[in-house]
Motif scaffolding. Structure first.
Motif, PDB file in Angstrom:
ATOM      1  N   LEU A 138       0.855  -1.178   0.000  1.00 54.75           N
ATOM      2  CA  LEU A 138       0.000   0.000   0.000  1.00 54.75           C
ATOM      3  C   LEU A 138       0.897   1.236   0.000  1.00 54.75           C
ATOM      4  N   VAL A 139       0.569   2.211  -0.815  1.00 56.20           N
ATOM      5  CA  VAL A 139       1.315   3.469  -0.842  1.00 56.20           C
ATOM      6  C   VAL A 139       0.376   4.531  -0.279  1.00 56.20           C
ATOM      7  N   LEU A 140       0.699   5.020   0.920  1.00 52.86           N
ATOM      8  CA  LEU A 140      -0.220   5.876   1.663  1.00 52.86           C
ATOM      9  C   LEU A 140       0.258   7.321   1.753  1.00 52.86           C
ATOM     10  N   GLU A 141      -0.726   8.211   1.710  1.00 56.00           N
ATOM     11  CA  GLU A 141      -0.485   9.639   1.898  1.00 56.00           C
ATOM     12  C   GLU A 141      -1.114  10.035   3.230  1.00 56.00           C
ATOM     13  N   TYR A 142      -0.356  10.699   4.086  1.00 59.56           N
ATOM     14  CA  TYR A 142      -0.876  11.167   5.363  1.00 59.56           C
ATOM     15  C   TYR A 142      -1.793  12.358   5.111  1.00 59.56           C
ATOM     16  N   ILE A 187      -2.850   6.112  -2.370  1.00 58.74           N
ATOM     17  CA  ILE A 187      -2.803   6.953  -3.571  1.00 58.74           C
ATOM     18  C   ILE A 187      -3.214   6.186  -4.829  1.00 58.74           C
ATOM     19  N   ASN A 188      -3.230   4.860  -4.768  1.00 62.07           N
ATOM     20  CA  ASN A 188      -3.614   4.069  -5.937  1.00 62.07           C
ATOM     21  C   ASN A 188      -5.098   3.723  -5.968  1.00 62.07           C
ATOM     22  N   THR A 189      -5.696   3.490  -4.814  1.00 61.58           N
ATOM     23  CA  THR A 189      -7.100   3.043  -4.774  1.00 61.58           C
ATOM     24  C   THR A 189      -8.056   4.085  -4.206  1.00 61.58           C
ATOM     25  N   GLY A 190      -7.535   5.042  -3.437  1.00 60.83           N
ATOM     26  CA  GLY A 190      -8.402   6.025  -2.795  1.00 60.83           C
ATOM     27  C   GLY A 190      -9.014   5.546  -1.487  1.00 60.83           C
TER      28      GLY A 190
END
Length: 68
Positions: free
Chosen positions: A5-9, A23-26
């Motif tokens: 998972l690539v996450l944005e805080y 950031i890929n799935t929302g």
């Protein structure tokens, strides 16, 4: 094998839980601190202010860690 998972805080919710968005799935994820800040356990959630659901077992990476 699970994808990372690539996450944005995004910030903190009303209950002061850390909120992230993939950031890929929302999809949204939450982390809240219990006894240790050294281990991050993510939980699924349906929205920014939603309740934490199930623990996430996939590897993850946070691209913009909190700066608070």
């Amino acid at each position: 094998m699970s994808e990372e998972l690539v996450l944005e805080y995004l910030g903190r919710d009303y209950w002061d839980r850390l909120v992230y968005k993939d950031i890929n799935t929302g999809h949204y994820y939450k982390h809240y601190e219990e006894h240790s800040m050294h281990v991050i356990t993510l939980y699924t959630t349906s929205e920014f202010e939603g309740e934490p659901g199930w623990p996430v077992k996939k590897p993850f990476r946070i691209i913009n860690p909190q700066q608070e």
